[in-house]
Enzyme design. Structure first.
Site, mmCIF file in Angstrom:
data_model
loop_
_atom_site.group_PDB
_atom_site.id
_atom_site.type_symbol
_atom_site.label_atom_id
_atom_site.label_comp_id
_atom_site.label_asym_id
_atom_site.label_seq_id
_atom_site.Cartn_x
_atom_site.Cartn_y
_atom_site.Cartn_z
ATOM 1 N N ARG A 58 14.605 -94.870 14.709
ATOM 2 C CA ARG A 58 14.530 -93.578 14.843
ATOM 3 C C ARG A 58 13.044 -93.239 14.972
ATOM 4 O O ARG A 58 12.937 -92.309 15.880
ATOM 5 C CB ARG A 58 14.955 -92.836 13.537
ATOM 6 N N ARG A 84 21.014 -84.109 16.286
ATOM 7 C CA ARG A 84 20.255 -85.052 15.499
ATOM 8 C C ARG A 84 19.156 -84.479 14.751
ATOM 9 O O ARG A 84 18.591 -83.765 15.309
ATOM 10 C CB ARG A 84 19.997 -86.407 16.306
ATOM 11 N N LEU A 86 15.517 -84.415 13.792
ATOM 12 C CA LEU A 86 14.150 -85.140 14.359
ATOM 13 C C LEU A 86 13.233 -85.804 13.363
ATOM 14 O O LEU A 86 13.280 -85.368 12.222
ATOM 15 C CB LEU A 86 13.461 -84.012 14.929
ATOM 16 N N ASN A 100 15.554 -73.569 16.238
ATOM 17 C CA ASN A 100 16.667 -74.073 16.597
ATOM 18 C C ASN A 100 17.924 -72.926 16.305
ATOM 19 O O ASN A 100 17.728 -71.940 15.546
ATOM 20 C CB ASN A 100 17.193 -75.233 15.504
ATOM 21 N N THR A 101 18.957 -72.946 16.899
ATOM 22 C CA THR A 101 19.954 -71.905 16.810
ATOM 23 C C THR A 101 20.862 -72.753 15.799
ATOM 24 O O THR A 101 21.134 -73.859 15.821
ATOM 25 C CB THR A 101 20.680 -71.862 18.253
ATOM 26 N N HIS A 102 21.701 -71.819 15.043
ATOM 27 C CA HIS A 102 22.694 -72.327 14.030
ATOM 28 C C HIS A 102 23.937 -71.240 14.337
ATOM 29 O O HIS A 102 23.657 -70.123 13.873
ATOM 30 C CB HIS A 102 22.116 -72.552 12.778
ATOM 31 N N SER A 129 22.365 -67.882 13.361
ATOM 32 C CA SER A 129 20.850 -67.713 12.795
ATOM 33 C C SER A 129 20.008 -68.452 13.600
ATOM 34 O O SER A 129 20.409 -69.391 14.713
ATOM 35 C CB SER A 129 20.709 -68.478 11.446
ATOM 36 N N ASP A 134 12.215 -77.423 10.005
ATOM 37 C CA ASP A 134 11.225 -78.208 9.312
ATOM 38 C C ASP A 134 11.844 -79.477 9.151
ATOM 39 O O ASP A 134 12.950 -79.874 9.937
ATOM 40 C CB ASP A 134 11.115 -77.203 7.980
ATOM 41 N N ASP A 138 18.632 -77.415 8.688
ATOM 42 C CA ASP A 138 18.723 -76.058 8.802
ATOM 43 C C ASP A 138 17.967 -75.341 7.620
ATOM 44 O O ASP A 138 18.585 -74.237 7.300
ATOM 45 C CB ASP A 138 20.235 -75.755 8.945
HETATM 46 C C1 GRF Z 1 25.509 -73.719 19.362
HETATM 47 O O1 GRF Z 1 26.557 -73.083 18.508
HETATM 48 C C2 GRF Z 1 24.553 -74.379 18.463
HETATM 49 O O2 GRF Z 1 24.126 -73.468 17.244
HETATM 50 C C3 GRF Z 1 25.257 -75.297 17.619
HETATM 51 O O3 GRF Z 1 25.793 -76.103 18.824
HETATM 52 C C4 GRF Z 1 26.160 -75.132 19.733
HETATM 53 C C5 GRF Z 1 25.728 -75.390 20.799
HETATM 54 O O4 GRF Z 1 25.927 -74.753 22.074
HETATM 55 N N1 GRF Z 1 24.288 -76.185 17.076
HETATM 56 P P1 GRF Z 1 25.414 -74.785 23.625
HETATM 57 O O5 GRF Z 1 25.106 -76.351 23.889
HETATM 58 O O6 GRF Z 1 24.407 -73.864 23.671
HETATM 59 O O7 GRF Z 1 26.441 -74.317 24.633
#
Ligand code: GRF
Length: 191
Positions: A58, A84, A86, A100-102, A129, A134, A138
Protein backbone atom coordinates in the site's frame (compact mmCIF):
# COMPACT_ATOMS: atom_id res chain seq x y z
CA UNK A 1 -10.67 11.09 -7.41
CA UNK A 2 -13.94 9.45 -8.13
CA UNK A 3 -16.11 6.34 -8.16
CA UNK A 4 -19.31 6.29 -10.22
CA UNK A 5 -18.90 9.90 -11.06
CA UNK A 6 -22.14 11.69 -10.21
CA UNK A 7 -20.43 14.08 -7.80
CA UNK A 8 -17.67 14.58 -10.35
CA UNK A 9 -20.17 15.33 -13.11
CA UNK A 10 -21.88 17.91 -10.93
CA UNK A 11 -18.55 19.56 -10.10
CA UNK A 12 -17.46 19.58 -13.75
CA UNK A 13 -20.78 21.10 -14.79
CA UNK A 14 -20.40 23.80 -12.15
CA UNK A 15 -16.76 24.40 -13.12
CA UNK A 16 -17.80 24.84 -16.74
CA UNK A 17 -19.88 27.90 -15.85
CA UNK A 18 -18.16 31.24 -16.22
CA UNK A 19 -18.74 32.48 -12.68
CA UNK A 20 -17.56 29.35 -10.85
CA UNK A 21 -14.16 30.12 -9.29
CA UNK A 22 -12.62 26.61 -9.44
CA UNK A 23 -11.46 24.35 -12.27
CA UNK A 24 -10.82 20.60 -12.29
CA UNK A 25 -7.27 19.93 -13.52
CA UNK A 26 -7.28 16.11 -13.48
CA UNK A 27 -9.28 13.09 -12.34
CA UNK A 28 -7.71 10.00 -10.83
CA UNK A 29 -8.95 6.58 -9.80
CA UNK A 30 -7.70 3.36 -8.26
CA UNK A 31 -9.82 1.37 -10.74
CA UNK A 32 -9.56 1.52 -14.52
CA UNK A 33 -13.32 0.85 -14.81
CA UNK A 34 -14.46 3.73 -12.56
CA UNK A 35 -17.33 5.63 -14.15
CA UNK A 36 -15.71 8.93 -13.13
CA UNK A 37 -12.94 8.36 -15.68
CA UNK A 38 -15.51 8.30 -18.50
CA UNK A 39 -17.17 11.42 -17.14
CA UNK A 40 -13.78 13.18 -17.05
CA UNK A 41 -13.04 12.13 -20.63
CA UNK A 42 -16.43 13.49 -21.71
CA UNK A 43 -15.41 16.89 -20.31
CA UNK A 44 -11.89 16.67 -21.80
CA UNK A 45 -10.22 16.43 -18.39
CA UNK A 46 -6.96 14.41 -18.16
CA UNK A 47 -7.20 11.18 -16.15
CA UNK A 48 -4.90 8.75 -14.40
CA UNK A 49 -5.37 5.36 -12.74
CA UNK A 50 -3.15 3.91 -10.04
CA UNK A 51 -4.38 0.42 -9.11
CA UNK A 52 -3.33 -1.12 -5.81
CA UNK A 53 -3.05 -4.52 -7.51
CA UNK A 54 -0.13 -3.22 -9.58
CA UNK A 55 1.98 -2.58 -6.47
CA UNK A 56 3.55 -4.90 -3.90
CA UNK A 57 2.26 -2.89 -0.95
CA UNK A 58 0.00 0.00 0.00
CA UNK A 59 2.86 2.39 0.73
CA UNK A 60 4.28 2.08 -2.80
CA UNK A 61 0.79 2.43 -4.26
CA UNK A 62 0.27 5.57 -2.20
CA UNK A 63 3.61 7.03 -3.30
CA UNK A 64 2.71 6.62 -6.97
CA UNK A 65 -0.79 8.00 -6.39
CA UNK A 66 0.68 11.03 -4.62
CA UNK A 67 3.18 11.66 -7.37
CA UNK A 68 0.43 11.48 -10.00
CA UNK A 69 -1.70 13.92 -8.00
CA UNK A 70 1.16 16.32 -7.27
CA UNK A 71 2.17 16.52 -10.90
CA UNK A 72 -1.04 18.52 -11.42
CA UNK A 73 -0.24 20.88 -8.52
CA UNK A 74 -3.84 20.98 -7.31
CA UNK A 75 -4.91 23.48 -4.66
CA UNK A 76 -7.47 20.92 -3.51
CA UNK A 77 -7.93 17.16 -3.92
CA UNK A 78 -11.51 15.89 -3.78
CA UNK A 79 -12.35 12.27 -3.02
CA UNK A 80 -15.79 11.05 -3.95
CA UNK A 81 -16.60 7.39 -4.08
CA UNK A 82 -12.91 6.58 -3.58
CA UNK A 83 -13.46 3.45 -1.50
CA UNK A 84 -9.96 2.87 -0.13
CA UNK A 85 -8.15 4.37 2.82
CA UNK A 86 -5.25 6.48 1.67
CA UNK A 87 -1.84 5.64 3.17
CA UNK A 88 -0.67 8.08 5.89
CA UNK A 89 2.03 9.54 3.61
CA UNK A 90 -0.64 10.64 1.12
CA UNK A 91 -2.89 12.10 3.79
CA UNK A 92 0.10 13.82 5.40
CA UNK A 93 1.14 15.43 2.13
CA UNK A 94 -2.31 16.62 1.00
CA UNK A 95 -4.52 17.16 4.08
CA UNK A 96 -6.20 19.48 4.98
CA UNK A 97 -6.51 20.31 1.27
CA UNK A 98 -7.99 16.84 0.84
CA UNK A 99 -11.74 16.45 1.22
CA UNK A 100 -14.26 13.63 0.95
CA UNK A 101 -18.01 13.27 0.56
CA UNK A 102 -19.88 10.81 2.75
CA UNK A 103 -23.51 9.67 2.52
CA UNK A 104 -24.36 9.97 6.23
CA UNK A 105 -24.41 12.60 8.95
CA UNK A 106 -20.95 12.03 10.46
CA UNK A 107 -19.91 10.96 13.02
CA UNK A 108 -22.97 8.75 12.55
CA UNK A 109 -22.48 5.77 10.22
CA UNK A 110 -18.87 6.15 9.03
CA UNK A 111 -17.27 3.64 6.66
CA UNK A 112 -18.05 2.11 3.31
CA UNK A 113 -21.70 1.22 4.09
CA UNK A 114 -23.00 4.47 5.52
CA UNK A 115 -26.38 4.28 3.78
CA UNK A 116 -26.96 0.60 4.54
CA UNK A 117 -25.90 1.03 8.16
CA UNK A 118 -28.34 3.90 8.71
CA UNK A 119 -31.18 1.74 7.38
CA UNK A 120 -30.09 -1.29 9.41
CA UNK A 121 -30.01 0.84 12.56
CA UNK A 122 -33.60 1.94 11.95
CA UNK A 123 -32.59 5.61 11.85
CA UNK A 124 -35.38 8.03 10.97
CA UNK A 125 -32.89 10.51 9.60
CA UNK A 126 -29.42 10.32 8.17
CA UNK A 127 -27.66 12.84 5.98
CA UNK A 128 -24.73 13.90 3.85
CA UNK A 129 -21.36 15.19 5.00
CA UNK A 130 -18.29 16.79 3.52
CA UNK A 131 -15.14 16.34 5.59
CA UNK A 132 -11.43 17.00 5.62
CA UNK A 133 -9.67 13.65 5.22
CA UNK A 134 -7.46 12.59 8.10
CA UNK A 135 -5.92 9.21 8.91
CA UNK A 136 -9.11 7.75 10.37
CA UNK A 137 -12.20 6.35 8.69
CA UNK A 138 -14.43 9.37 7.95
CA UNK A 139 -13.18 10.98 11.16
CA UNK A 140 -11.82 14.32 9.90
CA UNK A 141 -13.24 17.78 10.61
CA UNK A 142 -16.71 18.36 9.15
CA UNK A 143 -16.81 21.10 6.50
CA UNK A 144 -20.55 20.92 5.89
CA UNK A 145 -23.39 18.52 6.50
CA UNK A 146 -27.12 18.33 6.11
CA UNK A 147 -29.87 16.02 7.33
CA UNK A 148 -31.87 13.77 4.99
CA UNK A 149 -35.00 11.96 6.25
CA UNK A 150 -35.26 8.19 6.01
CA UNK A 151 -38.71 7.45 4.60
CA UNK A 152 -40.86 4.38 5.28
CA UNK A 153 -40.08 1.75 2.64
CA UNK A 154 -36.69 3.25 1.77
CA UNK A 155 -34.15 0.86 0.27
CA UNK A 156 -30.44 1.49 0.15
CA UNK A 157 -30.88 2.71 -3.43
CA UNK A 158 -33.82 5.07 -2.85
CA UNK A 159 -32.19 6.56 0.25
CA UNK A 160 -28.80 6.97 -1.44
CA UNK A 161 -30.53 8.57 -4.43
CA UNK A 162 -32.00 11.24 -2.13
CA UNK A 163 -28.70 11.76 -0.28
CA UNK A 164 -26.54 12.19 -3.38
CA UNK A 165 -28.06 15.49 -4.59
CA UNK A 166 -27.41 16.90 -1.12
CA UNK A 167 -23.79 15.67 -1.25
CA UNK A 168 -23.39 17.33 -4.65
CA UNK A 169 -24.72 20.64 -3.40
CA UNK A 170 -22.50 20.58 -0.31
CA UNK A 171 -19.48 19.77 -2.47
CA UNK A 172 -20.09 22.46 -5.07
CA UNK A 173 -20.78 25.12 -2.45
CA UNK A 174 -17.70 24.19 -0.40
CA UNK A 175 -15.34 24.06 -3.39
CA UNK A 176 -16.63 27.49 -4.39
CA UNK A 177 -16.02 28.86 -0.90
CA UNK A 178 -12.55 27.30 -0.72
CA UNK A 179 -11.62 28.79 -4.10
CA UNK A 180 -12.92 32.20 -3.06
CA UNK A 181 -11.04 32.00 0.24
CA UNK A 182 -14.16 32.35 2.37
CA UNK A 183 -13.65 28.82 3.72
CA UNK A 184 -10.20 28.11 5.13
CA UNK A 185 -9.51 24.38 5.52
CA UNK A 186 -6.28 24.97 7.43
CA UNK A 187 -8.17 27.01 10.00
CA UNK A 188 -10.95 24.39 10.16
CA UNK A 189 -8.42 21.59 10.68
CA UNK A 190 -6.71 23.56 13.48
CA UNK A 191 -9.88 24.23 15.43
C1 GRF B 1 -21.20 9.00 -2.83
O1 GRF B 1 -22.38 8.81 -2.09
C2 GRF B 1 -20.04 9.11 -1.89
O2 GRF B 1 -20.27 9.84 -0.77
C3 GRF B 1 -19.84 7.67 -1.55
O3 GRF B 1 -19.96 7.02 -2.77
C4 GRF B 1 -20.81 7.77 -3.61
C5 GRF B 1 -20.06 8.10 -4.86
O4 GRF B 1 -20.89 8.56 -5.83
N1 GRF B 1 -18.59 7.47 -0.87
P1 GRF B 1 -20.33 9.11 -7.22
O5 GRF B 1 -19.09 8.34 -7.58
O6 GRF B 1 -20.02 10.55 -7.06
O7 GRF B 1 -21.46 8.86 -8.16
Amino acid sequence: MSGGGSNLRALLEAAATADYPARVVAVGSDRPDAGGLDVAAEFGIPTFTVALEDFGNRADWGDELLSQIEQWRPDLTVLSGFMRLLPPAVVGALSPDLINTHPAYLPEFPGARGVRDALAAGATETGASLIVVDNGVDSGPVIAQERVAVLPGDTETTLHDRIKPVERRLLIDAVRAIALGTLDLKELARS
